[in-house]
Scaffold this active site. Structure first.
Site, PDB file in Angstrom:
ATOM      1  N   ASP A  72      -0.881   8.198 -10.054  1.00  0.00           N
ATOM      2  CA  ASP A  72      -1.043   6.751  -9.986  1.00  0.00           C
ATOM      3  C   ASP A  72      -0.938   6.086 -11.349  1.00  0.00           C
ATOM      4  O   ASP A  72      -0.664   6.722 -12.361  1.00  0.00           O
ATOM      5  CB  ASP A  72      -2.365   6.401  -9.301  1.00  0.00           C
ATOM      6  CG  ASP A  72      -2.232   5.203  -8.391  1.00  0.00           C
ATOM      7  OD1 ASP A  72      -1.787   4.150  -8.875  1.00  0.00           O
ATOM      8  OD2 ASP A  72      -2.550   5.317  -7.194  1.00  0.00           O
ATOM      9  N   TYR A 128       0.870  -1.176   0.000  1.00  0.00           N
ATOM     10  CA  TYR A 128       0.000   0.000   0.000  1.00  0.00           C
ATOM     11  C   TYR A 128       0.908   1.227   0.000  1.00  0.00           C
ATOM     12  O   TYR A 128       1.864   1.274   0.785  1.00  0.00           O
ATOM     13  CB  TYR A 128      -0.897   0.054   1.246  1.00  0.00           C
ATOM     14  CG  TYR A 128      -1.633  -1.216   1.567  1.00  0.00           C
ATOM     15  CD1 TYR A 128      -2.546  -1.768   0.677  1.00  0.00           C
ATOM     16  CD2 TYR A 128      -1.424  -1.873   2.779  1.00  0.00           C
ATOM     17  CE1 TYR A 128      -3.225  -2.931   0.983  1.00  0.00           C
ATOM     18  CE2 TYR A 128      -2.110  -3.035   3.093  1.00  0.00           C
ATOM     19  CZ  TYR A 128      -3.004  -3.565   2.185  1.00  0.00           C
ATOM     20  OH  TYR A 128      -3.683  -4.723   2.486  1.00  0.00           O
ATOM     21  N   ARG A 129       0.609   2.192  -0.832  1.00  0.00           N
ATOM     22  CA  ARG A 129       1.441   3.392  -0.820  1.00  0.00           C
ATOM     23  C   ARG A 129       1.341   4.075   0.545  1.00  0.00           C
ATOM     24  O   ARG A 129       0.287   4.066   1.185  1.00  0.00           O
ATOM     25  CB  ARG A 129       1.018   4.343  -1.942  1.00  0.00           C
ATOM     26  CG  ARG A 129      -0.271   5.095  -1.689  1.00  0.00           C
ATOM     27  CD  ARG A 129      -0.761   5.780  -2.942  1.00  0.00           C
ATOM     28  NE  ARG A 129      -1.795   6.779  -2.668  1.00  0.00           N
ATOM     29  CZ  ARG A 129      -2.778   7.079  -3.497  1.00  0.00           C
ATOM     30  NH1 ARG A 129      -2.878   6.447  -4.663  1.00  0.00           N
ATOM     31  NH2 ARG A 129      -3.665   8.007  -3.181  1.00  0.00           N
ATOM     32  N   TRP A 163      -4.657   2.103   2.390  1.00  0.00           N
ATOM     33  CA  TRP A 163      -5.276   0.808   2.112  1.00  0.00           C
ATOM     34  C   TRP A 163      -6.763   1.031   1.850  1.00  0.00           C
ATOM     35  O   TRP A 163      -7.490   1.553   2.659  1.00  0.00           O
ATOM     36  CB  TRP A 163      -5.016  -0.223   3.209  1.00  0.00           C
ATOM     37  CG  TRP A 163      -5.316   0.124   4.635  1.00  0.00           C
ATOM     38  CD1 TRP A 163      -6.366   0.828   5.131  1.00  0.00           C
ATOM     39  CD2 TRP A 163      -4.533  -0.261   5.762  1.00  0.00           C
ATOM     40  NE1 TRP A 163      -6.306   0.902   6.487  1.00  0.00           N
ATOM     41  CE2 TRP A 163      -5.184   0.238   6.913  1.00  0.00           C
ATOM     42  CE3 TRP A 163      -3.355  -1.003   5.931  1.00  0.00           C
ATOM     43  CZ2 TRP A 163      -4.690   0.033   8.202  1.00  0.00           C
ATOM     44  CZ3 TRP A 163      -2.881  -1.203   7.204  1.00  0.00           C
ATOM     45  CH2 TRP A 163      -3.528  -0.689   8.325  1.00  0.00           C
TER      46      TRP A 163
END
Length: 481
Positions: free
Chosen positions: A277, A168-169, A182
């Site tokens: 993204d 998760y970033r 998340w």
């Protein structure tokens, strides 16, 4: 391969590693270089000098190609990985005699089990003062909200004891706090909600940086819950993963380059983003009134001369396109277990994985294509796929022109196109007005049975086999066939 360093050495021997000795910054410069390399299909990169972080090296583009992954994971087909757990669990013993015959299978299973060890290289060094400031996290795009961990191995267990290692970033707020992105359907969010429902408190979390290539791939894979992802790493790697238990109780890969130990206060939320993204657009959760949990970093452990691994995203095809293709192949056997009629699947790299899927099936009855569409939208990660095209088994889903021919030849839009409004969708989808609520498009491009054609039969042309047989000699003479 035991760790990321051994993998980098292996890539270098194969001529797939670029060493960069010029000093570059992890803010915009290294990410821009990595994108150029991946668009050029030039291999992996190791940056030996990192501006502002003299202790570190930085690795990127480790997922160079599907063929390289096959070699690294020692398989001829990536589907073999997904077949491993299915073969072990196939025909579970029902009686005493069956139990005796399954002893060999249990022994084989033990080879994939994780093992907790007492020592790990990353425990040699520790920093407790502003641990996140020590990490050379990327700023990937100019309008990103800040520096991000872009391939963190977020490790935790839920209240039921199911272990997870997921990507998760993480947006860094300062030296001690980060925001974990998340999404609501992810394991991390599910565990967080369970902690919240059990009167809140601190959820122990650790973030590992770098590992062997099999563990890195496992972390980003959509392993179905409640299958333990630390166990699944053994199936991907071909042998069990060695784990180290941190003081906060979290299990992490013992071969990590660095590990950040901390916790999430389940009642503390914060704005996150924007972040450029993989669709090629900036994701702005604040515009959707989305808040995400804050990770509190208490300390960072690290190996001597640590190597940071960060991925970069943007318009395809970048590194995540290779990861998506690998995931597609690994989880095809599991898709077939749920839907035995599935022959093959293609998540095209320009479909950004969650955008488009093409599935071929063995069609047996009227409406079978729509049955598969609905089943996929209710299954695991496929539930987020926006557009699904179903074709008959003789159509190769990887041959886009053949798929287009099937759509042109077998689709009557009012009969074969299914639109599902107000459905859960990928929160990162730039086309959706109010994510994660959007719509789905399903296209049944299978050959139609008479019942679906109102009794009409359309005859497809075929060559005369006798003529082909008479021309065999000429084919060989002029075409080498």
């Amino acid at each position: 391969m035991k760790d990321m360093r051994e993998y980098l050495d292996w890539l270098e021997k194969r001529g797939e590693l670029i060493r960069v000795d010029e000093e570059l910054s992890p803010e915009l410069e290294i990410p821009a270089f990595l994108r150029k390399v991946m668009y050029s299909r030039a291999g992996a990169v190791l940056f030996e000098k990192v501006k502002g972080y003299p202790e570190w090296g930085v690795a990127g583009n480790l997922f160079t190609s599907v063929e390289t992954l096959k070699k690294a994971l020692n398989v001829e087909r990536l589907e073999e990985i997904g077949e491993r757990p299915l073969k072990l669990f196939e025909g579970l013993p029902l009686g005493f005699s069956d139990k005796l015959s399954s002893l060999g299978r249990l022994k084989e299973m033990s080879a994939y089990l994780p093992k907790v060890v007492r020592k790990a290289e990353f425990t040699k060094n520790v920093i407790e003062d502003g641990p996140l400031d020590f990490i050379p996290a990327f700023k990937t795009w100019p309008k990103d909200a800040g520096r991000y961990l872009t391939y963190p191995l977020v490790c935790f267990s839920d209240p039921k004891g199911v272990n997870s290692i997921s990507v998760y970033r993480v947006m860094l707020l300062d030296g001690e706090r980060g925001i974990i992105h998340w999404q609501i359907h992810k394991r991390g969010s599910q565990a967080w909600l369970e902690y919240l429902e059990r009167n809140g408190g601190k959820m122990p979390v650790a973030i590992a940086i770098g590992s062997d290539i099999g563990t890195l791939l496992t972390a980003v894979s959509p392993v179905p819950y409640p299958l333990d992802k630390l166990l699944f790493a053994g199936f991907v790697r071909g042998k069990g993963l060695e784990l180290y238990r941190l003081p906060n109780g979290v299990l992490v890969p013992a071969n990590a380059e660095a590990v950040i130990e901390g916790y999430v206060d389940v009642s503390e939320l914060h704005e996150e983003g924007p972040f450029g993204d993989h669709f090629g657009f900036y994701d702005k959760p604040a515009e959707r009134n989305e808040l995400y949990p804050v990770f509190h970093a208490e300390r960072v452990y690290y190996r001597d001369d640590p190597i940071y691994y960060g991925s970069v995203v943007g318009k395809p095809p970048l590194e995540d396109a290779v990861i998506g293709k690998a995931t597609e192949r690994i989880f095809l056997p599991m898709m077939r277990m749920v839907l035995p009629e599935v022959v093959d699947v293609n998540f095209p790299e320009y479909g950004v994985f969650q955008g488009v899927a093409i599935v071929s099936i063995k069609k047996r009855y009227p409406g079978h294509g729509k049955k598969v569409l609905n089943a996929l939208w209710g299954t695991g990660q496929a539930a987020l796929t926006k557009v699904i095209v179903v074709v008959s088994e003789d159509i190769d889903p990887h041959d886009i022109n053949r798929v287009i021919w099937a759509i042109a030849s077998f689709v009557d839009p009012q009969r074969d196109v299914l639109v599902v409004p107000n459905a859960h969708t990928d929160v990162l989808d730039p086309a959706v007005p109010n994510p994660p609520l959007g719509s789905k498009l399903g296209i049944d491009a299978t050959r139609k049975l008479p019942e679906e054609m109102g009794g009409r039969v359309v005859e497809e042309m075929e060559e005369d086999p006798e003529v082909l047989k008479r021309l065999e000699g000429l084919f060989k003479k002029y075409f080498g066939e």
